[in-house]
Write an enzyme that holds these catalytic residues in place. Structure first.
Site, short mmCIF file in Angstrom:
data_model
loop_
_atom_site.label_atom_id
_atom_site.label_comp_id
_atom_site.label_asym_id
_atom_site.label_seq_id
_atom_site.Cartn_x
_atom_site.Cartn_y
_atom_site.Cartn_z
N ARG A 136 0.95 -1.28 -0.22
CA ARG A 136 -0.02 0.04 -0.01
C ARG A 136 0.95 1.16 0.00
NH1 ARG A 136 -2.24 3.23 4.16
NH2 ARG A 136 -4.34 4.10 3.70
N SER B 216 -12.68 -3.63 2.05
CA SER B 216 -12.83 -3.24 3.37
C SER B 216 -14.32 -3.15 3.73
CB SER B 216 -12.14 -1.54 3.42
OG SER B 216 -11.12 -1.74 2.59
N LYS C 232 -5.35 6.07 9.03
CA LYS C 232 -6.36 6.17 8.18
C LYS C 232 -7.09 7.30 8.90
CE LYS C 232 -9.08 4.69 4.68
NZ LYS C 232 -8.65 4.84 3.59
C1 LIG Z 1 -6.97 -5.42 5.08
C2 LIG Z 1 -7.50 -4.14 4.79
N1 LIG Z 1 -8.72 -3.64 5.14
C3 LIG Z 1 -8.92 -2.36 4.88
C4 LIG Z 1 -8.06 -1.43 4.21
C5 LIG Z 1 -8.56 -0.16 3.85
O1 LIG Z 1 -8.77 0.00 2.42
P1 LIG Z 1 -9.64 1.39 1.75
O2 LIG Z 1 -10.66 1.71 2.49
O3 LIG Z 1 -9.71 1.06 0.22
O4 LIG Z 1 -8.23 2.47 2.07
P2 LIG Z 1 -7.08 2.44 1.52
O5 LIG Z 1 -6.13 1.54 2.25
O6 LIG Z 1 -6.93 2.24 0.05
O7 LIG Z 1 -6.43 3.82 1.81
C6 LIG Z 1 -6.94 -2.05 3.54
N2 LIG Z 1 -6.15 -1.32 2.77
N3 LIG Z 1 -6.64 -3.35 3.91
C1 LIG Z 2 -5.25 0.88 5.85
C2 LIG Z 2 -6.58 0.93 6.79
N1 LIG Z 2 -7.80 0.56 6.61
C3 LIG Z 2 -8.69 0.76 7.65
C4 LIG Z 2 -9.85 0.29 7.53
O1 LIG Z 2 -10.49 0.25 8.80
O2 LIG Z 2 -10.47 0.26 6.51
S1 LIG Z 2 -7.88 1.08 9.20
C5 LIG Z 2 -6.32 1.09 8.17
C6 LIG Z 2 -4.88 1.55 8.76
C7 LIG Z 2 -4.63 0.76 9.77
O3 LIG Z 2 -3.25 0.90 10.18
P1 LIG Z 2 -2.68 0.77 11.62
O4 LIG Z 2 -2.60 -0.54 11.77
O5 LIG Z 2 -1.35 1.75 11.40
O6 LIG Z 2 -3.57 1.49 12.60
#
Ligand SMILES: Cc1ncc(COP(=O)(O)OP(=O)(O)O)c(N)n1
Ligand SMILES: Cc1nc(C(=O)O)sc1CCOP(=O)(O)O
Ligand SMILES: [Mg+2]
Length: 373
Positions: free
Chosen positions: A195, A264, A293
């Site tokens: 990512r 997600s 996020k």
């Molecule tokens: C395992 C996992 N879950 C949720 C996310 C979040 O995806 P998304 O809502 O498209 O946000 P971005 O990651 O694209 O910013 C994820 N990446 N992985």
């Molecule tokens: C990339 C992403 N997606 C989310 C969701 O809920 O869809 S939370 C998230 C970031 C998770 O990062 P950390 O482990 O550093 O808190």
């Protein structure tokens, strides 16, 4: 006087024609030897694949498909082809490629053997034209069936690995990207998502290629965030798509049936839709607010409890999860978690990976409702 007398054992495998053979007969013997060797090669490769279908995947149907192909190969392996064999005189028996000695994972072992079978069938297809055109046609059909078998078996292999994956690393950009991912893989990580929301595509392409190779060397799944084009370009195992990304149906059309698609979800309706649309797994979160996020409200543990009772596909709790709160998430019913900072910013990613895995495996709660384990 034919075959037995036309090879002189004392010449260490060099073919010496002690009686003049017509050129046509000599060529025929060579063609027979090629056919014999490649029928063996195809059958052996299939047997190796069949064993994994049977004992590794417990999949009687795939094992039976391999067996059927082996029987078809045996059908074409006639006595006159076998009689042309001259193993001591084959200069190729000692030739091995370093890659033949190195199988880093079941996946690479299976791929190498599919490649071997397909190559052998291609050789059979061509040389049988000089022997029995019907055999050539049959080998061509068999090669196409083996391609189909390969993609379905590799797809199942991915699904199995996904099922076994408890910890999911979602990467963040940084100088130590590759070394951090490798350290986590050393700790037993089996699922990685690349990512990077800001880098140039040239950088993304180069990093995704490296990570894909690294993950596959460790037998781990490699997915790409958001970008189907990048996933296809580097032959990733699939993509992760958010609610604002491409619909699952379109992604499925572009990726085919065997790659993984994750979605997600932040609420019940999104989770149910993702299942109905054919996602292979879902993210459930953010469980806690997280700077990774920013601006996305936390769903809290209630949503985790809902997923634990109702989600019929693999799901990963995500968002703000660290070694201090992971047990709270597990107690709410999570068997799988996804993290960014906890691993990407860890001083010792191998140890942190091992810690997460130990907690997730020893404190799993399979008794909770329909929780998918
Ligand atoms: C395992 C996992 N879950 C949720 C996310 C979040 O995806 P998304 O809502 O498209 O946000 P971005 O990651 O694209 O910013 C994820 N990446 N992985
Ligand atoms: C990339 C992403 N997606 C989310 C969701 O809920 O869809 S939370 C998230 C970031 C998770 O990062 P950390 O482990 O550093 O808190
Ligand atoms: Mg996204």
């Amino acid at each position: 006087m034919k075959e037995a007398d036309c090879y002189d054992g004392s010449t260490n495998g060099v073919v010496v024609m002690v009686e003049p053979y017509s050129q046509t007969e000599q060529i025929q013997q060579v063609v027979y030897r090629i056919l014999d060797a490649n029928l063996d090669r195809a059958r052996e490769g299939l047997r190796i694949i069949e064993e994994w279908c049977r004992f590794g995947l417990n999949n009687a149907q795939l094992a039976a498909e391999c067996k059927k192909e082996r029987q078809e190969i045996a059908h074409w392996h006639t006595g006159e082809l076998r009689a042309a064999r001259n193993t001591p005189g084959d200069p190729g028996t000692d030739l091995t490629h370093p890659q033949e000695e190195q199988r880093t994972s079941i996946k690479s072992l299976l791929q190498a053997n599919f490649c071997r079978v397909q190559e052998a069938l291609r050789v059979l297809e061509e040389y049988s034209k000089l022997y029995n055109p019907n055999m050539g046609k049959a080998c061509k059909q068999m090669r196409y069936r083996i391609y189909t078998l390969e993609s379905s078996l590799m797809g199942r292999h991915r699904q199995q690995l996904l099922l076994r994956s408890r910890l999911y690393l979602v990467t963040s950009p940084g100088d130590k990207l590759i070394e951090t991912v490798e350290a986590a893989l050393k700790g037993g990580l089996t699922l990685v998502q690349y990512r990077d929301k800001t880098a140039d595509d040239t950088v993304r392409l180069q990093q995704a290629k490296k990570l894909r190779q690294l993950c596959h060397d460790y037998g781990a799944i490699f997915l790409v965030n958001d970008r189907l084009d990048l996933a296809l370009a580097v032959d990733a195992d699939g993509v992760h798509l958010g609610q604002q990304d491409l619909p699952i149906a379109i992604a499925r059309e572009l990726l085919g049936p065997h790659r993984l698609i994750g979605r997600s979800t932040t609420k019940v309706a999104e989770l149910q839709a993702a299942i109905a649309e054919g996602a292979d797994y879902v993210g459930v979160g953010p469980v806690y607010e997280t700077p990774t996020k920013e601006g996305k409200a936390a769903t809290g543990l209630e949503y985790v409890r809902y997923a634990a009772k109702n989600c019929s596909i693999p799901w990963f709790a995500i968002g703000g999860i660290d070694p201090n709160n992971v047990n709270e998430v597990i107690n709410a019913g999570a068997n799988r978690v996804a993290v960014v900072r906890s691993l990407m910013q860890a001083e010792q990613p191998t140890l942190v990976t091992q810690f997460f895995l130990s907690q997730l495996i020893s404190r799993m709660k399979p008794e909770l409702g329909m929780s998918y384990v």
